[in-house]
Design a protein around this motif. Structure first.
Motif, mmCIF file in Angstrom:
data_model
loop_
_atom_site.group_PDB
_atom_site.id
_atom_site.type_symbol
_atom_site.label_atom_id
_atom_site.label_comp_id
_atom_site.label_asym_id
_atom_site.label_seq_id
_atom_site.Cartn_x
_atom_site.Cartn_y
_atom_site.Cartn_z
ATOM 1 N N ILE A 134 12.217 -5.408 3.531
ATOM 2 C CA ILE A 134 12.567 -6.762 3.102
ATOM 3 C C ILE A 134 13.347 -7.460 4.204
ATOM 4 O O ILE A 134 14.434 -6.990 4.592
ATOM 5 C CB ILE A 134 13.413 -6.723 1.817
ATOM 6 N N PRO A 135 12.833 -8.574 4.755
ATOM 7 C CA PRO A 135 13.606 -9.362 5.723
ATOM 8 C C PRO A 135 14.832 -9.966 5.049
ATOM 9 O O PRO A 135 14.762 -10.433 3.916
ATOM 10 C CB PRO A 135 12.618 -10.446 6.171
ATOM 11 N N VAL A 136 15.944 -9.951 5.733
ATOM 12 C CA VAL A 136 17.190 -10.454 5.181
ATOM 13 C C VAL A 136 17.238 -11.965 5.322
ATOM 14 O O VAL A 136 17.111 -12.507 6.425
ATOM 15 C CB VAL A 136 18.399 -9.813 5.887
ATOM 16 N N ASN A 137 17.425 -12.672 4.183
ATOM 17 C CA ASN A 137 17.629 -14.113 4.213
ATOM 18 C C ASN A 137 19.102 -14.401 3.952
ATOM 19 O O ASN A 137 19.929 -13.498 3.793
ATOM 20 C CB ASN A 137 16.740 -14.810 3.188
ATOM 21 N N ASN A 138 19.441 -15.686 3.905
ATOM 22 C CA ASN A 138 20.847 -16.061 3.731
ATOM 23 C C ASN A 138 21.391 -15.597 2.387
ATOM 24 O O ASN A 138 22.560 -15.203 2.270
ATOM 25 C CB ASN A 138 20.997 -17.582 3.842
ATOM 26 N N GLN A 139 20.534 -15.638 1.364
ATOM 27 C CA GLN A 139 20.988 -15.219 0.043
ATOM 28 C C GLN A 139 21.386 -13.751 0.032
ATOM 29 O O GLN A 139 22.419 -13.373 -0.518
ATOM 30 C CB GLN A 139 19.893 -15.481 -0.987
ATOM 31 N N ILE A 140 20.536 -12.907 0.662
ATOM 32 C CA ILE A 140 20.846 -11.473 0.711
ATOM 33 C C ILE A 140 22.043 -11.222 1.611
ATOM 34 O O ILE A 140 22.925 -10.410 1.295
ATOM 35 C CB ILE A 140 19.611 -10.687 1.204
ATOM 36 N N ALA A 141 22.096 -11.921 2.742
ATOM 37 C CA ALA A 141 23.173 -11.693 3.696
ATOM 38 C C ALA A 141 24.537 -12.037 3.123
ATOM 39 O O ALA A 141 25.557 -11.481 3.560
ATOM 40 C CB ALA A 141 22.919 -12.503 4.967
ATOM 41 N N ASN A 142 24.574 -12.923 2.147
ATOM 42 C CA ASN A 142 25.858 -13.347 1.583
ATOM 43 C C ASN A 142 26.279 -12.521 0.370
ATOM 44 O O ASN A 142 27.337 -12.780 -0.214
ATOM 45 C CB ASN A 142 25.790 -14.815 1.184
ATOM 46 N N THR A 143 25.460 -11.574 -0.038
ATOM 47 C CA THR A 143 25.843 -10.741 -1.177
ATOM 48 C C THR A 143 26.927 -9.752 -0.776
ATOM 49 O O THR A 143 27.011 -9.315 0.381
ATOM 50 C CB THR A 143 24.632 -9.970 -1.727
ATOM 51 N N ASP A 144 27.761 -9.419 -1.741
ATOM 52 C CA ASP A 144 28.881 -8.506 -1.465
ATOM 53 C C ASP A 144 28.398 -7.134 -1.053
ATOM 54 O O ASP A 144 28.964 -6.499 -0.142
ATOM 55 C CB ASP A 144 29.775 -8.388 -2.709
ATOM 56 N N TRP A 145 27.363 -6.620 -1.730
ATOM 57 C CA TRP A 145 26.916 -5.267 -1.411
ATOM 58 C C TRP A 145 26.354 -5.174 0.002
ATOM 59 O O TRP A 145 26.550 -4.165 0.692
ATOM 60 C CB TRP A 145 25.887 -4.796 -2.433
ATOM 61 N N TYR A 146 25.664 -6.247 0.472
ATOM 62 C CA TYR A 146 25.091 -6.220 1.820
ATOM 63 C C TYR A 146 26.207 -6.280 2.869
ATOM 64 O O TYR A 146 26.184 -5.550 3.875
ATOM 65 C CB TYR A 146 24.124 -7.390 1.999
#
Length: 593
Positions: A134-146
């Motif tokens: 899965i390519p990382v987008n801004n939504q994923i990059a801003n999650t706490d777990w990531y």
């Protein structure tokens, strides 16, 4: 000497013997044993619980080590490195690369019982999202777990995460940053474990046990109602000091409980999970049958020794009592032809004289009571049968004539299938009224009668009448007296719709709650004043039926009380201009509903 001894009150004799020969030693020995046996039971239960916790911990660790081993292998996996590092020019090239990449699929096949998903989040934006890479987008990059994973320096964390593909499910996930140093690229590996594997492990334990993460989320448990909740909803988590292993005491569900905590710390992980088992103190005592039996044997043995001494003493003191007891046993077995005579002026002598009089009176009284009860039971049974037949046979001719007149007039105006349907419903309703007997019927059958009645009234009143029926599926097979709801619905239609120029609505509801079937009929009509409601209650409870009273409601009310007792019957809730609600409940027998 013998005569004087016989004149002494028997109470004084037996109190002296019992206190000094039986009561004192039994109380001392029994109290000591009870206290010691409780301690032994608690110690034994704690040891057994700790052993069970260690066994469950080992089995859980075996499952948790699988993601750790997989992540170690993927760090050096050239196939994954090749897919992640490549800068693709066309989407088709990505698809071809994915077709040749089977590493994640192979691991899922090997560990199909344990692993739900394997995902790798990468910053290579030339890749496509196939729910594995899965390519990382801004939504994923801003999650706490990531963020936590990226800043974890290669150390893993266990988190209870929501699934990307199914937001209604959370999975225990192993999250670890993967650095491919040679290619100067990185990513985050997420391995989701199946809840079923933990549920299977915990389900084999007899006591409530839970797998909890560091945020006190209950990931798995052998108690289904606990899963997905926070630990605070089950126990006071504040009594658990940190993440230390140990045994704590608290209150769970209002009962004193021992709480066993066993942390699970895996190599290379920054956080840990916890196994928590709860055992009620009452359950611990119940499980100590062996110790209880041992204590009982000791107490019985002590009692027997004491009994030998008291028997020796009482043989002299209570010889007359033994004679009296022998005669009383004959009376207790139903032999009222015995005659009792014991000399002496003490209580035993007086008791023997009065007992002879009592036996004579009892014989006469039993005969009178038997005849009286037989006549009373026969009379009540006949009266109840007559009352029930009279109640069940009543029908409102006003409704029948109005319905037939409406059908006749509508048939003269136009002929269609609606007329046939209403006639069929009316015939079904009349047949049900004629065939009704004293046997109970299922609620579903009674509701069919109610629906037929409402459909006929809907035909009569058109848009002036709206109705709704809400019935629990669990209530459909519950047996109830026949024609017990239809009179209430008829009353609601007459007073809530026919007397209201703008019409109205009727709600029929049947639900199961706390071992009771609760039935209510509501309308939004003009309502009933407090004074009128009191008058209705007075009519419902009158023994004799009066002309002009609410026969339908009174019959339903008295049938309920005849069948299920005085605590049942009709309840009326109403205010003027706010509608009326008439309800009743029927207790559900065990095995029904």
């Amino acid at each position: 000497m013998k005569d004087k001894l016989n004149d002494i009150k028997l109470r004084n004799k037996l109190i002296f013997a019992f206190i000094f020969v039986v009561f004192v030693p039994v109380v001392i020995v029994g109290g000591y044993l009870t206290n010691e046996l409780r301690k032994l039971a608690l110690d034994d239960a704690k040891q057994e619980a700790e052993t069970n916790m260690e066994r469950v911990t080992e089995r859980t660790m075996e499952v948790l080590k699988i993601p750790f081993y997989i992540s170690n292998n993927l760090i050096y996996d050239q196939r994954l490195m090749q897919v992640v590092k490549t800068d693709y020019k066309k989407p088709y090239d990505v698809v071809l690369s994915y077709r040749e990449f089977h590493v994640f699929h192979n691991y899922r096949q090997i560990y199909h019982n344990e692993i739900k998903h394997i995902k790798f989040y990468t910053e290579n934006d030339t890749l496509l999202n196939n729910w594995q890479i899965i390519p990382v987008n801004n939504q994923i990059a801003n999650t706490d777990w990531y963020k936590t994973a990226i800043n974890g320096n290669g150390f893993a964390r266990w988190l209870h995460l929501e699934d990307d593909t199914n937001h209604q499910h959370n999975y225990l996930s192993y999250i670890r940053k993967i650095d491919f140093v040679d290619f100067e690229t990185k990513g985050v590996l997420v391995i989701q474990l199946k809840p079923s594997v933990f549920n299977l492990i915990l389900s084999q334990e007899s006591q409530p046990i839970m797998l909890v993460d560091e945020e006190n989320h209950i990931i798995s448990s052998n108690q289904r109602e606990y899963i997905g909740n926070n630990l605070h909803s089950v126990i006071d988590a504040n009594i658990l000091t940190g993440n230390k292993k140990g045994v704590f005491q608290g209150i769970v569900g209002g009962k004193a409980t021992h709480i066993f905590v066993n942390p699970i710390q895996l190599e290379g992980s920054l956080n840990q999970l916890k196994l928590i088992s709860i055992i009620e103190d009452e359950s611990i005592a119940k499980n100590a049958n062996m110790f209880r039996n041992l204590g009982l044997i000791v107490v019985i043995f002590s009692f027997c020794i004491a009994l030998l001494f008291i028997y020796y003493l009482s043989k002299v003191l209570t010889k007359r009592l033994s004679t009296l007891s022998h005669q009383i046993n004959k009376i207790g077995n139903g032999n009222f032809n015995t005659h009792i005579f014991i000399d002496g002026k003490d209580e035993i002598g007086q008791l023997s004289k009065h007992l002879n009089i009592m036996v004579t009176n009892i014989k006469q009284l039993l005969h009178e009571v038997y005849e009286s009860n037989r006549q009373k039971t026969l009379l009540e049974r006949k009266q109840n049968e007559i009352k029930f037949k009279m109640m069940a046979s009543q029908i409102n001719p006003h409704f029948l004539f109005n319905s037939l007149e409406s059908i006749r007039m509508k048939a003269n105006i136009k002929g269609d299938k609606e007329i046939a349907r209403i006639v069929k419903l009316l015939g079904k309703l009349m047949r049900n009224s004629i065939e009704v007997g004293s046997r109970n019927v299922k609620l579903s059958s009674e509701m069919e009668v109610v629906k037929s009645y409402l459909e006929i009234q809907k035909f009569r009143h058109g848009d002036r009448l709206n109705y709704e029926m809400i019935v629990d599926d669990a209530a459909l097979d519950i047996p109830i007296p026949p024609l017990i709801i239809q009179p209430l619905v008829e009353n609601a239609v007459i007073h809530g719709v026919e007397n209201n120029q703008s019409g109205g609505s009727v709600l029929v509801k049947a639900v199961v709650s706390e071992a009771k079937l609760i039935v209510s009929v509501s309308d939004n009509g003009t309502g009933i004043s407090v004074q009128k409601r009191q008058e209705i209650y007075q009519v419902l409870n009158e023994v004799e039926e009066k002309e002009g009273t609410r026969i339908g409601l009174r019959n339903v009310h008295q049938r309920l009380q005849l069948t299920y007792g005085n605590e049942t019957g009709l309840t009326i809730q109403s205010n003027e201009h706010e509608g009326t609600k008439v309800s009743f409940f029927i207790p559900i027998k065990e095995g029904l509903g």
